[in-house]
Motif scaffolding. Structure first.
Motif, PDB file in Angstrom:
ATOM      1  N   ALA A  44       0.844  -1.190   0.000  1.00 27.51           N
ATOM      2  CA  ALA A  44       0.000   0.000   0.000  1.00 27.51           C
ATOM      3  C   ALA A  44       0.884   1.246   0.000  1.00 27.51           C
ATOM      4  O   ALA A  44       2.105   1.167  -0.138  1.00 27.51           O
ATOM      5  N   THR A  45       0.270   2.394   0.186  1.00 29.83           N
ATOM      6  CA  THR A  45       0.993   3.660   0.049  1.00 29.83           C
ATOM      7  C   THR A  45       2.019   3.873   1.156  1.00 29.83           C
ATOM      8  O   THR A  45       3.158   4.269   0.900  1.00 29.83           O
ATOM      9  N   PHE A  46       1.631   3.593   2.385  1.00 33.13           N
ATOM     10  CA  PHE A  46       2.499   3.873   3.531  1.00 33.13           C
ATOM     11  C   PHE A  46       2.803   2.598   4.315  1.00 33.13           C
ATOM     12  O   PHE A  46       2.736   2.568   5.535  1.00 33.13           O
ATOM     13  N   GLY A  47       3.128   1.525   3.611  1.00 32.39           N
ATOM     14  CA  GLY A  47       3.386   0.235   4.229  1.00 32.39           C
ATOM     15  C   GLY A  47       2.458  -0.809   3.639  1.00 32.39           C
ATOM     16  O   GLY A  47       1.834  -0.591   2.604  1.00 32.39           O
ATOM     17  N   GLY A  48       2.333  -1.944   4.306  1.00 33.24           N
ATOM     18  CA  GLY A  48       1.497  -3.021   3.796  1.00 33.24           C
ATOM     19  C   GLY A  48       0.192  -3.145   4.553  1.00 33.24           C
ATOM     20  O   GLY A  48       0.128  -2.883   5.754  1.00 33.24           O
ATOM     21  N   HIS A 159     -10.884   8.770   3.519  1.00 35.48           N
ATOM     22  CA  HIS A 159     -10.957   7.307   3.581  1.00 35.48           C
ATOM     23  C   HIS A 159      -9.765   6.683   4.317  1.00 35.48           C
ATOM     24  O   HIS A 159      -9.391   5.538   4.045  1.00 35.48           O
ATOM     25  N   ASP A 160      -9.185   7.426   5.254  1.00 40.86           N
ATOM     26  CA  ASP A 160      -8.132   6.841   6.074  1.00 40.86           C
ATOM     27  C   ASP A 160      -8.700   5.668   6.880  1.00 40.86           C
ATOM     28  O   ASP A 160      -9.905   5.606   7.152  1.00 40.86           O
ATOM     29  N   ILE A 161      -7.821   4.758   7.261  1.00 37.12           N
ATOM     30  CA  ILE A 161      -8.258   3.613   8.069  1.00 37.12           C
ATOM     31  C   ILE A 161      -8.528   4.078   9.498  1.00 37.12           C
ATOM     32  O   ILE A 161      -7.743   4.841  10.072  1.00 37.12           O
ATOM     33  N   VAL A 162      -9.636   3.626  10.076  1.00 38.16           N
ATOM     34  CA  VAL A 162      -9.968   4.008  11.446  1.00 38.16           C
ATOM     35  C   VAL A 162      -8.976   3.362  12.405  1.00 38.16           C
ATOM     36  O   VAL A 162      -8.249   2.425  12.049  1.00 38.16           O
ATOM     37  N   ALA A 163      -8.928   3.863  13.631  1.00 37.54           N
ATOM     38  CA  ALA A 163      -8.072   3.262  14.650  1.00 37.54           C
ATOM     39  C   ALA A 163      -8.429   1.782  14.809  1.00 37.54           C
ATOM     40  O   ALA A 163      -9.610   1.429  14.914  1.00 37.54           O
ATOM     41  N   TYR A 166      -7.823  -2.481  10.826  1.00 34.42           N
ATOM     42  CA  TYR A 166      -7.584  -3.766  10.157  1.00 34.42           C
ATOM     43  C   TYR A 166      -8.203  -4.921  10.946  1.00 34.42           C
ATOM     44  O   TYR A 166      -8.858  -5.797  10.372  1.00 34.42           O
ATOM     45  N   ASN A 167      -8.020  -4.910  12.253  1.00 35.02           N
ATOM     46  CA  ASN A 167      -8.645  -5.948  13.075  1.00 35.02           C
ATOM     47  C   ASN A 167     -10.169  -5.826  13.044  1.00 35.02           C
ATOM     48  O   ASN A 167     -10.883  -6.827  12.942  1.00 35.02           O
ATOM     49  N   ASN A 207       0.653  -0.401   6.975  1.00 39.50           N
ATOM     50  CA  ASN A 207       0.163   0.855   6.423  1.00 39.50           C
ATOM     51  C   ASN A 207      -0.340   1.786   7.528  1.00 39.50           C
ATOM     52  O   ASN A 207      -1.113   1.374   8.394  1.00 39.50           O
ATOM     53  N   HIS A 208       0.109   3.026   7.500  1.00 40.86           N
ATOM     54  CA  HIS A 208      -0.279   4.068   8.472  1.00 40.86           C
ATOM     55  C   HIS A 208       0.158   3.737   9.897  1.00 40.86           C
ATOM     56  O   HIS A 208      -0.257   4.420  10.838  1.00 40.86           O
ATOM     57  N   GLY A 209       0.982   2.704  10.089  1.00 43.89           N
ATOM     58  CA  GLY A 209       1.436   2.364  11.430  1.00 43.89           C
ATOM     59  C   GLY A 209       0.345   1.841  12.335  1.00 43.89           C
ATOM     60  O   GLY A 209       0.462   1.914  13.565  1.00 43.89           O
ATOM     61  N   ILE A 210      -0.720   1.274  11.749  1.00 41.05           N
ATOM     62  CA  ILE A 210      -1.839   0.751  12.538  1.00 41.05           C
ATOM     63  C   ILE A 210      -1.534  -0.698  12.930  1.00 41.05           C
ATOM     64  O   ILE A 210      -1.343  -1.552  12.068  1.00 41.05           O
TER      65      ILE A 210
END
Length: 225
Positions: A44-48, A159-163, A166-167, A207-210
């Motif tokens: 992805a853009t900022f990681g996987g 459309h950023d990923i919420v906190a 992924y889980n 991605n995004h350090g989440i």
């Protein structure tokens, strides 16, 4: 957990057999991408992004086709992107099957009960979505579908990923899938098993350090009618 040793699962290769117009079940659930030089994260853009759900290669064969997957996705609350439009570049992944890095096969969004226009609402207000990658190279031809599920913010937040998205995305997808679901005259039964040991937990490289919890859920989907 799986009922067979994971090492046996990832090291034994399966194949698909087509007899006339009848697709036969494959021999394996999936192969661990890392065993073939791939990754359980896409690019992805900022990681996987984690490939945190797998539809087993031992599912009913029709589920694993493009048309069959669309109908199954609609049965569990997802559909094609709004008006068939995709904004941005597709993500890529290497599933260790010999195909190398490939684009996502398709992307589905939460449809809020409306196959035709519901995903437009998801694009506006946010919700769950998943990308699909098919493991079908000659080195690891399981036919399994690897899904990158996540929950995202509304358009106003890009459309950023919420906190913990992924889980959450994985868990919401699985919760909506397990059991008996129907769509388009087809009834599905879905069983889920959680797998550990193939995805590292934490935020390193994600991605995004989440952070992710390291769990991948395996879905086995059987057509009932």
């Amino acid at each position: 957990m799986l009922s067979v040793p994971l090492a046996a699962l990832v090291l034994v290769y399966g194949s698909a057999i087509t007899t006339g117009l009848v697709l036969q079940k494959r021999a394996d659930d999936f192969f661990d991408p890392a065993q073939g030089g791939g990754s359980i994260f896409d690019n992805a853009t900022f990681g996987g992004e984690p490939l945190n759900v797998i539809i087993s290669g031992q599912s009913s064969p029709d589920v694993l086709t493009d048309a069959g997957l669309l109908n199954y996705a609609q049965a569990i609350g997802f559909s094609k992107e709004c008006l068939g439009l995709h904004i941005g570049d597709p993500q890529t992944a290497n599933l260790g099957d010999g195909n190398g890095v490939v684009n996502q096969t398709v992307e589905f969004r939460q449809d809020f009960g409306n196959d035709d226009l519901g995903t437009c609402l998801e694009s506006l207000i946010g919700g769950n979505h998943f990308r699909v990658f098919r493991q079908n190279g000659t080195q690891a031809n399981s036919g399994a579908l690897f899904l990158a599920a996540s929950k995202e913010e509304p358009a106003t937040k890009n459309h950023d990923i919420v906190a913990d998205g992924y889980n959450i995305g994985r868990d919401e997808l699985v919760a909506g899938a397990v059991g008996t679901k129907s769509h388009g005259g087809v009834t599905y039964n879905t069983e889920a098993k959680n797998i550990t040991g193939i995805m590292p937990a934490g935020s390193d490289g994600v991605n995004h350090g989440i952070a992710v919890d390291g769990i991948v859920t395996l879905l086995t989907v059987t057509i009932q009618s």
